[in-house]
Design an enzyme around this catalytic site. Structure first.
Site, short mmCIF file in Angstrom:
data_model
loop_
_atom_site.label_atom_id
_atom_site.label_comp_id
_atom_site.label_asym_id
_atom_site.label_seq_id
_atom_site.Cartn_x
_atom_site.Cartn_y
_atom_site.Cartn_z
N TRP A 35 33.19 -57.29 58.23
CA TRP A 35 34.59 -57.57 58.57
C TRP A 35 34.74 -57.83 60.07
CZ3 TRP A 35 38.43 -54.01 60.90
CH2 TRP A 35 37.85 -52.85 61.42
N ASP A 36 33.69 -57.55 60.83
CA ASP A 36 33.71 -57.80 62.27
C ASP A 36 34.04 -59.26 62.57
OD1 ASP A 36 32.28 -55.53 61.56
OD2 ASP A 36 30.86 -55.68 63.22
N GLU A 41 34.73 -44.20 60.33
CA GLU A 41 33.74 -43.85 59.32
C GLU A 41 33.29 -42.40 59.41
OE1 GLU A 41 31.67 -48.22 58.66
OE2 GLU A 41 31.01 -46.98 60.34
N LYS A 57 35.39 -42.15 65.15
CA LYS A 57 34.30 -43.02 65.58
C LYS A 57 34.83 -44.23 66.35
CE LYS A 57 30.36 -45.62 63.68
NZ LYS A 57 29.73 -46.11 62.44
N GLN A 58 35.94 -44.79 65.87
CA GLN A 58 36.50 -46.00 66.46
C GLN A 58 37.97 -46.06 66.14
OE1 GLN A 58 33.99 -48.39 63.66
NE2 GLN A 58 35.72 -49.79 63.69
#
Length: 768
Positions: A359-360, A490, A602-603
């Site tokens: 999906w990046d 995640e 994580k992000q």
């Protein structure tokens, strides 16, 4: 502590001094690519130290059988691996019958390597003292041609410095290679044919299962002190290997040079019966031009790329080096020439993650390619997903969805899901939303509505159907909920009602309905075709509306924020600042169980939604959420710092925005996450570009016009970039207290600067 051996330089990545423990990291950092093939910066000569040999061909993969401890229904049967391709760069070198090997030489001095990003070549030089005290100087330069993307070239030179020396070059092709990343230690290639004549030497091999064929070829030429010479060769071969041996007695301070031309022609682009013929044609073109002319063409090709894509930064060399490294690697990975290809997370620099598409691409890469190349490149990336719609529907069917619901894969090569971690494969379904958002982003930026009726609407309908079916009605909440998911963070698996997932699901449904109506009114023939293919009914659309209008979003009245997921506040609210440094990164120091029970992010997760849908929320609401979630964020995803940099810039927190920018731009150069030896983080590099253009430059599309709200870090004296917008090029230059805009085009356009609409005239710089 981060690595710091890369020498700051505006246009080059430079390493000085040989350190064996740095070899694998440098093999990643100095990688080469040309969109069609690539290679890690392995030594041409033998090296018996720790190394990660890797050469890769775009679009060629192997379905490695899934290896899991406990099989579950719906698991993909294989994990598509990026294939380590036959090695054509290798050159055994012997000095007086002693093998040149930097792991065994008596000493190594004046070691230096440089990746010249401006001109697109990689150079290495050193002096080695052999066991018999013979001192030689070695210099190699190589590049992968942008103009002829099946061709690479090497110039490898050895100069005896203290005595004459018998030097032997043994250039070879080795198809007996293995992947470092493999589940079952299988061989992925089988040799078919070895052919050798004066024009071209080749090994043709076939991948097992996928049956791709690649003809790996080479042609060698020799020179003494730049004067071509002919030397009788000895041929060495076996079933998957062929080498030529050339020996010459070289005087002190004379230079013995091998020119090696090589690369791949494959069944992706040629008929299988003509691969050898195609290789011969490439060799003939290379020989007609010669090494120097090919290198000059390489410089010209990269100059054309930099004319559009470059971002200049004055007063901060490390920041300048960082952004150019990111732009360079993105262009080495994908140039938009082939809509069968995409941007893999490691590009041509490693094998981790497998697959070629995440999906990046839609979430991070498309804005870079839209603004720095022709919009057709971004359209090709969207067409890639349209071409895989049937597979996305099949992926959803395997999980029990019906009626044309589409679930795009988390990891793929051919549209089929090939990721085998349940918490990703089954649960990280927010990836579907990024596909629809990319269509919206493309439409907003280019104004090209034709993609929607031609391809996009069918994709949007499949995605809307998935979200409609994936949501379930909760009598407790009296709302529709989405259970058992993994959001962008995640470090939480199998959670209920991830806010970002629920929000983008609602938006996808609404976006699809909006454009069903527009296509119905404006493109009746396409509408009729699409309704015929999808069998969409008004009753089904009404069911979608019911789900979208009644979607549940977890919220904390106490904090005045959307909750990342149900139960987020049940976790211990210990921020990253209270986390001992010796326990970082937690993904390398903690058990997975401990990570899942922690509050650490994580992000960007909720903040990813605020980034995508910025216009939906006030700046005050963004600030409240940023202040709540960023302190829990460990930024252990390469995709995290860029989003936070953009949002910090929006909030006027320029020091924090700059810190995040430096981290994203030098993520690999400084090895923040201690994993650069595995390969580079290619897709996150587009986020580095966004940090400057969208963060500091404040570029948006507002009222169907380009808009800027420029800001500048105090560490910089100035910065500038260009964007290609609907057929015109706009250059923004920002200094402290001064902004300049320059239009390259034939017609004036209106843009918005700090909220005020202004007119730009062609080739007239406007200073504000």
């Amino acid at each position: 502590m981060n690595q710091n051996y890369i020498i700051p330089n505006q246009w080059s990545i430079i390493e000085e001094g040989f350190e064996a423990e740095r070899v694998r990291s440098s093999e990643s950092l100095f990688s080469l690519g040309n969109g069609a093939m690539g290679q890690r910066a392995n030594f041409e000569e033998n090296y018996t130290g720790e190394t990660f040999q890797g050469s890769y061909i775009a679009g060629i993969y192997y379905p490695d059988k899934t290896r899991v401890g406990w099989w579950k229904n719906g698991y993909p049967e294989y994990f598509a691996k990026v294939l380590n391709a036959p090695n054509w760069i290798g050159i055994h070198v012997e000095i007086n019958n002693e093998i040149l090997d930097l792991a065994t030489c008596k000493s190594i001095e004046n070691y230096r390597r440089e990746l010249n990003m401006k001109e697109g070549w990689y150079k290495r030089s050193f002096e080695a003292v052999m066991i018999d005290e013979t001192r030689v100087k070695v210099e190699s330069i190589r590049f992968l041609s942008l103009q002829i993307d099946e061709l690479g070239a090497i110039r490898y030179s050895v100069t005896p410095l203290n005595r004459e020396a018998k030097i032997t070059f043994i250039p070879y092709i080795d198809a007996g290679i293995e992947n470092e990343d493999t589940n079952w230690e299988e061989k992925f290639w089988e040799p078919i044919e070895i052919l050798d004549d004066e024009l071209c030497t080749s090994v043709t091999a076939r991948t097992l299962k996928t049956r791709f064929e690649a003809c790996t070829y080479m042609h060698n030429e020799l020179a003494i002190d730049s004067i071509p010479i002919n030397i009788d060769k000895t041929i060495h071969s076996k079933v998957d290997y062929i080498a030529h041996s050339y020996t010459h007695l070289v005087a002190v301070n004379s230079t013995f040079t091998l020119f090696k031309y090589g690369g791949y022609v494959t069944s992706l682009n040629h008929d299988r019966t003509t691969l050898r013929e195609a290789a011969e044609k490439v060799v003939s073109i290379a020989l007609e031009a010669g090494f120097d002319k090919l290198l000059a063409q390489q410089r010209e090709a990269w100059d054309a790329i930099w004319q559009m894509a470059d971002i200049t930064i004055e007063g901060d060399v490390k920041a300048q080096q960082g952004i150019r490294f990111n732009i360079f690697q993105l262009n080495q990975t994908y140039l938009g020439k082939d809509d069968r290809l995409n941007i893999g997370p490691k590009g041509f620099t490693g094998e981790k993650y497998g697959g070629s598409t995440y999906w990046d691409t839609e979430a991070y890469c498309i804005p870079f390619y839209m603004a720095t190349k022709d919009e057709k490149v971004a359209r090709s990336l969207l067409k890639y997903r349209y071409n895989h719609l049937e597979k996305a529907i099949e992926n959803a069917e395997k999980l029990g969805f019906t009626n044309g619901a589409a679930l795009y894969p988390m990891v793929t090569m051919n549209g089929e899901e090939c990721h085998n971690e349940w918490e990703i494969t089954f649960e990280e379904i927010h990836r579907n939303g990024a596909i629809s958002f990319a269509i919206f982003n493309y439409l907003r930026y280019t104004g090209d509505y034709s993609y929607i009726p031609e391809m996009g609407l069918e994709v949007m309908i499949g995605i809307a159907r998935f979200w409609h079916q994936r949501a379930s009605f909760s009598t407790f909440q009296n709302k529709y909920v989405i259970l058992g998911v993994t959001g962008p963070n995640e470090y939480e698996n199998n959670v209920n009602n991830n806010w970002y997932t629920n929000y983008i699901a609602q938006w996808c449904i609404q976006f699809a309905i909006e454009h069903i109506e527009k296509v119905k009114t404006g493109f009746p023939e396409d509408y009729s075709r699409i309704m015929g293919v999808t069998k969409l009914t008004e009753n089904e659309i009404q069911q979608w509306i019911k789900v979208a209008e009644n979607m549940y979003f977890p919220y904390s009245e106490k904090h005045g924020i959307f909750l990342q997921q149900d139960g987020f506040l049940d976790k211990p609210q210990i921020t990253v600042s209270d986390l001992p440094k010796e326990q970082r990164p937690i993904n390398q120091k903690w058990s997975w169980d401990r990570i899942l029970r922690s509050p650490y992010i994580k992000q960007a997760d909720v903040l990813q939604g605020f980034y995508f849908f910025e216009d939906h929320f006030s700046k005050d609401l963004l600030e409240r959420h940023f202040d709540f979630y960023e302190p829990f964020t460990v930024h252990e995803s390469s995709l995290s710092p860029c989003v936070h940099s953009i949002q910090a810039a929006i909030l006027g927190r320029m020091e924090q925005a700059y810190t995040f920018y430096l981290r994203t731009s030098r993520l690999d150069l400084d090895d923040y996450n201690k994993e650069v030896h595995e390969g580079l983080h290619i897709t996150s590099m587009a986020g580095t570009w966004m940090s400057i253009v969208e963060g500091f430059g404040g570029m948006r599309i507002k009222e169907d016009k380009m808009s800027f709200e420029p800001r500048i870090p105090m560490q910089w004296e100035a910065y500038s970039f260009k964007v290609n917008f609907r057929g015109v090029i706009v250059k923004l230059t920002v200094k402290h207290g001064k902004v300049k805009l320059l239009l390259e085009g034939n017609m004036p356009i209106n843009v918005i600067l700090n909220g005020e609409e202004i007119t730009l005239h062609p080739n007239k710089e406007l200073e504000c």
